[in-house]
Design an enzyme around this catalytic site. Structure first.
Site, PDB file in Angstrom:
ATOM      1  CE  LYS A 191      -3.470  -1.571   2.960  1.00 39.88           C
ATOM      2  NZ  LYS A 191      -3.828  -1.104   4.483  1.00 39.88           N
ATOM      3  N   GLY A 226      11.271  -6.338   8.125  1.00 39.18           N
ATOM      4  CA  GLY A 226      10.004  -6.953   7.633  1.00 39.18           C
ATOM      5  C   GLY A 226      10.286  -7.734   6.551  1.00 39.18           C
ATOM      6  N   GLY A 253       8.669  -2.364  12.306  1.00 37.15           N
ATOM      7  CA  GLY A 253       7.744  -0.998  12.437  1.00 37.15           C
ATOM      8  C   GLY A 253       8.842   0.065  12.964  1.00 37.15           C
TER       9      GLY A 253
HETATM   10  P1  AMP Z   1       4.099  -4.278   2.870  1.00 31.21           P
HETATM   11  O1  AMP Z   1       3.890  -4.971   4.108  1.00 31.21           O
HETATM   12  O2  AMP Z   1       3.467  -3.056   2.718  1.00 31.21           O
HETATM   13  O3  AMP Z   1       5.582  -4.207   2.843  1.00 31.21           O
HETATM   14  O4  AMP Z   1       3.749  -5.048   1.649  1.00 31.21           O
HETATM   15  C1  AMP Z   1       4.221  -6.505   1.602  1.00 31.21           C
HETATM   16  C2  AMP Z   1       3.183  -7.154   0.825  1.00 31.21           C
HETATM   17  O5  AMP Z   1       3.096  -6.723  -0.492  1.00 31.21           O
HETATM   18  C3  AMP Z   1       3.646  -8.607   0.440  1.00 31.21           C
HETATM   19  O6  AMP Z   1       2.720  -9.620   1.190  1.00 31.21           O
HETATM   20  C4  AMP Z   1       3.603  -8.699  -1.046  1.00 31.21           C
HETATM   21  O7  AMP Z   1       3.003  -9.913  -1.461  1.00 31.21           O
HETATM   22  C5  AMP Z   1       2.629  -7.578  -1.451  1.00 31.21           C
HETATM   23  N1  AMP Z   1       2.799  -7.022  -3.099  1.00 31.21           N
HETATM   24  C6  AMP Z   1       4.010  -6.914  -3.504  1.00 31.21           C
HETATM   25  N2  AMP Z   1       3.926  -6.580  -4.990  1.00 31.21           N
HETATM   26  C7  AMP Z   1       2.548  -6.808  -5.081  1.00 31.21           C
HETATM   27  C8  AMP Z   1       1.704  -6.791  -6.196  1.00 31.21           C
HETATM   28  N3  AMP Z   1       2.262  -6.410  -7.295  1.00 31.21           N
HETATM   29  N4  AMP Z   1       0.412  -7.070  -6.150  1.00 31.21           N
HETATM   30  C9  AMP Z   1      -0.284  -7.316  -4.977  1.00 31.21           C
HETATM   31  N5  AMP Z   1       0.518  -7.382  -3.743  1.00 31.21           N
HETATM   32  C10 AMP Z   1       2.089  -6.993  -3.876  1.00 31.21           C
END
Ligand code: AMP
Length: 390
Positions: free
Chosen positions: A199, A349, A372
């Site tokens: 996100k 993470g 975090g």
């Molecule tokens: P975050 O916790 O914001 O660092 O997000 C990590 C997550 O982003 C992981 O579980 C990935 O599977 C997801 N992610 C990365 N690239 C994509 C994508 N192109 N579409 C959907 N999810 C994604």
């Protein structure tokens, strides 16, 4: 700021706040990295003939049924194996039994106290930094060492609370983390930031804080699609953070030369690892497609930017790295950074988990244990657990 070497701990009763928040399944520790990471500070205190009292949280404790699965006892056993030395365990977080165990400690004895969050059952005392609780825990020792980087972004009784009542210092683990992260305050240039993950919302603070310092920000992962949508591209069924399209537009307008977006992706029609691997340029997505990983042209584009970099910070995977087929770009860029010896900090993470999976975690300049805490540091926020030591 005091580090453990700056204060007198010789022969003293030392309380060390560790981060033993390890994954446990059926009473067994699945990954003991965090316990190993605490050894340097504990061994140093042993060398100084201290009486050692260890505190840590484990998981979250909201109701009585959370107690058993978050019992810290297995950690005492594992720590004892790693140190090849007895580790006493008190399954109470306060009271006569605990006080007697503390009073009976001899030099070089180690006592681990039950999960600090057991106190959360009674009005969230640990997590709300209850004054009485912090004062009580501080009364058990003479010196306080905070070595739990993973909770440094929280003001809890077991870090900030205790620190406000005792002579305090940071341990070796926090020192190592801060030394690496401080290099980002005045980074070597060209300084390149890699952001991925799901996100945009979660990374707004990081983008705002780093965009002025960075020479380039390479954006991958699911969050790239909100930027691409902001530029008017058809992104099909790819992840979209609708509420933050305007934020992306604003950043693209203010820093057009800094933001580098993907030009192609590995695409599927469904969110699955089962479809045949195929790639598409960003200007040819159909309404049914979604991008799950960066494509080869983008990997090349990012690599060219990275080769010029003198310093890199990376937060968030570049694709759905949980799926075998779509961890490709994340792995390729990780390997590229290592092979070309580019000074890289992995910001906790998922990025660190991906590096671990790819077998390169120990080869980067620094892989943060923070999650975090690291993210909040990258947002430019102060970490209360560290500030309390100052
Ligand atoms: P975050 O916790 O914001 O660092 O997000 C990590 C997550 O982003 C992981 O579980 C990935 O599977 C997801 N992610 C990365 N690239 C994509 C994508 N192109 N579409 C959907 N999810 C994604």
């Amino acid at each position: 700021m005091n580090t453990i070497k700056d204060i007198n701990i010789e022969n003293k009763k030392v309380i060390i706040r560790c981060d033993f928040n390890v994954p446990i399944k059926d009473g067994k520790i699945i990954d003991d990295t965090r316990i190993s990471a605490a050894l340097e500070t504990i061994k140093y205190c042993l060398d100084k003939n201290c009486k050692i009292i260890l505190l840590s949280h484990l998981g979250r404790v909201k109701e009585a049924s959370d107690l058993e699965k978050n019992d810290l006892k297995p950690v005492a056993k594992r720590l004892s194996e790693l140190l090849n030395k007895e580790v006493l365990f008190c399954d109470k977080t306060r009271g006569k039994e605990l006080e007697e165990m503390v009073n009976n400690l001899n030099e070089k004895d180690i006592l681990l106290i039950q999960n600090t969050r057991y106190e959360d059952l009674d009005g969230k005392k640990e997590s709300s930094n209850d004054e009485e609780l912090g004062t009580y825990w501080a009364s058990l020792g003479e010196v306080f060492i905070n070595d739990a980087f993973g909770t440094a972004h929280r003001a809890h009784a077991s870090n900030v609370g205790i620190a406000s009542h005792l002579p305090s210092a940071i341990g070796f683990l926090i020192e190592k983390e801060l030394t690496a992260l401080h290099t980002l305050d005045n980074p070597d240039h060209p300084f390149v930031v890699i952001l991925g993950g799901a996100k945009v919302a979660d990374k707004i603070g990081v983008i705002e804080n780093l965009v002025t310092k960075a020479d380039k920000i390479l954006i991958g992962g699911g969050m790239a699609f909100t930027f691409l949508k902001a530029q008017g591209y058809e992104i099909g069924k790819s992840l979209l953070d609708e509420e933050n399209i305007d934020f992306c537009k604003k950043i693209l307008k203010e820093y057009p030369e800094k933001i580098v977006l993907p030009v192609d992706f590995a695409v599927t029609n469904e969110y699955t690892n089962d479809e045949e691997y195929r790639t598409k340029d960003i200007d040819s997505f159909s309404k049914e497609e979604m991008g799950l990983d960066l494509g080869p042209k983008t990997i090349k584009l990012f690599s060219e930017e990275l080769l010029k970099a003198k310093q890199v910070i990376w937060n968030g995977p570049l694709g759905v790295y949980e799926f075998e087929k779509y961890k490709y770009a994340t792995d390729e860029i990780l390997k590229y950074l290592v092979e070309n010896n580019i000074k890289t900090i992995l910001g906790g993470g998922d990025s660190v988990a991906a590096a671990e999976k790819a077998g390169v975690k120990d080869k980067v300049y620094h892989a943060s244990t923070g999650g975090g805490a690291t993210l909040e540091y990258l947002e430019g926020k102060k970490l209360p657990g560290v500030e309390a030591i100052k």
